[in-house]
Design a protein around this motif. Structure first.
Motif, short mmCIF file in Angstrom:
data_model
loop_
_atom_site.label_atom_id
_atom_site.label_comp_id
_atom_site.label_asym_id
_atom_site.label_seq_id
_atom_site.Cartn_x
_atom_site.Cartn_y
_atom_site.Cartn_z
N GLN A 197 -6.49 4.14 -9.16
CA GLN A 197 -5.69 2.96 -9.46
C GLN A 197 -4.20 3.22 -9.33
N ARG A 281 -5.83 2.69 0.49
CA ARG A 281 -5.18 1.57 -0.19
C ARG A 281 -4.30 0.79 0.79
N MET A 305 -10.36 0.19 -5.21
CA MET A 305 -8.94 -0.09 -4.96
C MET A 305 -8.71 -1.54 -4.53
#
Length: 384
Positions: A197, A281, A305
């Motif tokens: 995260q 990401r 993600m």
């Protein structure tokens, strides 16, 4: 509580070799010492110098080479000579002290001598099972010799005291192969959620990303062909391919043939997990056309993600079960056009990334690193 000595046996280890099973073991090896267990890992000699003993607050982790490093693949297939050499080398555990053996089922042959070692040392044998190939899978992979390989798979599935399956689908296939369901426990691959995260998108990440070993059944060529189709449809996209393997040369040739030299980037292997997550990401779509996955850790990481995943809907692909209608697309296998159609949808509907991530994580709360090591610790203590 009595400290236990755990012998972990695997022919490939992170960070020297990247893959889903290696990442799983890296989490497990760090976690078990926190459960009053001293872990010794037996593998090929991947390192140039012997790594120092890794110490934790309540235990230790030691690496021991039982044979020299031998290439895992010969041309496009797993090396039989490597499997034989590693299997013979596992007999060296007869001179070691331990309370339990935890082994990786790949490449099967080593499970036979490990069963003998376990009997001789009066120690239980736990085997982590990532995927089941069965008659059809082996026939496709090696042709006429597939009958013998499928028989070896069935025999080896009877050898452990306990099998840890990485997914419910793998468990079901083992049961259909005749394994007693009471001997199987499902422990899914973990997600290191906090650093996932916290990862930051790579500013120059390609729009499309493929991550995996460059093997035939991973079908990275379909990702290249889908990129060509999207470019022809007017989309300004680039493809990144992360991974190494016997198909790499052919993929370079295909990219050149389709005039995609400037649009396809081969990253080879990325040793730093954070760098890989940064690419994942930053990508707008993860394309995962593989038709054979026992779990699909990369798919799970991308979904955690919020990066949408387009994967192949195939009965041997367990990663497809991770993809829901709000987090990605499951498309027809073996089809570059279907892969391109799926990617096109998410390229034009690339919003609500945070919502996609939360939807996935809410549904899969069992995927924690702590849950992985705790589950194994419980299994090991019950057997010992």
């Amino acid at each position: 509580m009595q400290r236990l000595r755990v012998a972990v046996v695997s022919d490939a280890l992170y960070p020297w070799h990247m893959g889903g099973k290696e990442i799983r073991y890296s989490h497990l090896l760090r976690g078990l010492p926190e459960h009053d267990m001293d872990v010794t890992v037996y593998s090929m000699k991947w390192w140039d110098e012997d790594p120092a003993v890794v110490t934790s607050s309540s235990g230790s982790l030691t690496y021991v080479a039982i044979c020299r490093r031998v290439p895992l693949y010969r041309k496009t297939r797993r090396s039989v000579s490597q499997a034989l050499r590693f299997a013979v080398a596992t007999l060296r555990l007869l001179r070691r002290k331990f309370d339990v053996i935890e082994a990786d089922h790949i490449p099967y042959l080593q499970l036979v001598p490990l069963r003998l070692v376990a009997w001789a040392k009066r120690a239980p044998l736990v085997v982590t099972w990532h995927e089941v190939w069965g008659d059809d899978g082996w026939d496709t992979y090696i042709g006429r010799m597939g009958v013998a390989a499928a028989m070896l798979e069935r025999v080896c599935s009877r050898l452990p005291n306990r099998i840890v399956a990485v997914s419910v689908g793998t468990q079901e296939k083992l049961v259909s192969m005749g394994v007693d369901p009471q001997r199987i426990i499902v422990v899914p691959n973990p997600l290191n959620i906090e650093p996932l995260q916290q990862s930051v998108a790579h500013t120059s990440a390609p729009e499309l990303l493929f991550v995996g070993r460059l093997l035939e059944h991973k079908h990275a060529d379909l990702a290249v062909r889908a990129t060509r189709l999207l470019v022809d449809r007017g989309y300004d996209v680039r493809l990144g391919i992360v991974g190494v393997g016997p198909e790499e040369g052919r993929l370079h040739e295909l990219a050149a043939e389709l005039e995609l030299d400037l649009r396809v980037t081969f990253y080879s292997s990325i040793d730093d997990q954070g760098d890989l997550w940064s690419l994942m990401r930053g990508a707008r779509v993860l394309v995962a056309p593989s038709t054979r996955e026992g779990y699909g850790l990369v798919v799970a990481e991308a979904l955690a993600m919020g990066t949408p995943v387009v994967c192949a809907e195939h009965p041997e692909n367990e990663s497809a079960k991770l993809v829901g209608p709000t987090t990605g697309s499951r498309v027809e296998p073996f089809s570059a056009e279907a892969l391109a159609d799926g990617a096109q949808y998410w390229l034009t509907n690339d919003s609500a990334r945070d919502k996609r991530a939360s939807d996935f994580l809410d549904e899969h709360r069992e995927m924690s690193v702590d849950a992985l090591s705790s589950s194994y610790a419980d299994i090991i203590r019950q057997l010992v």
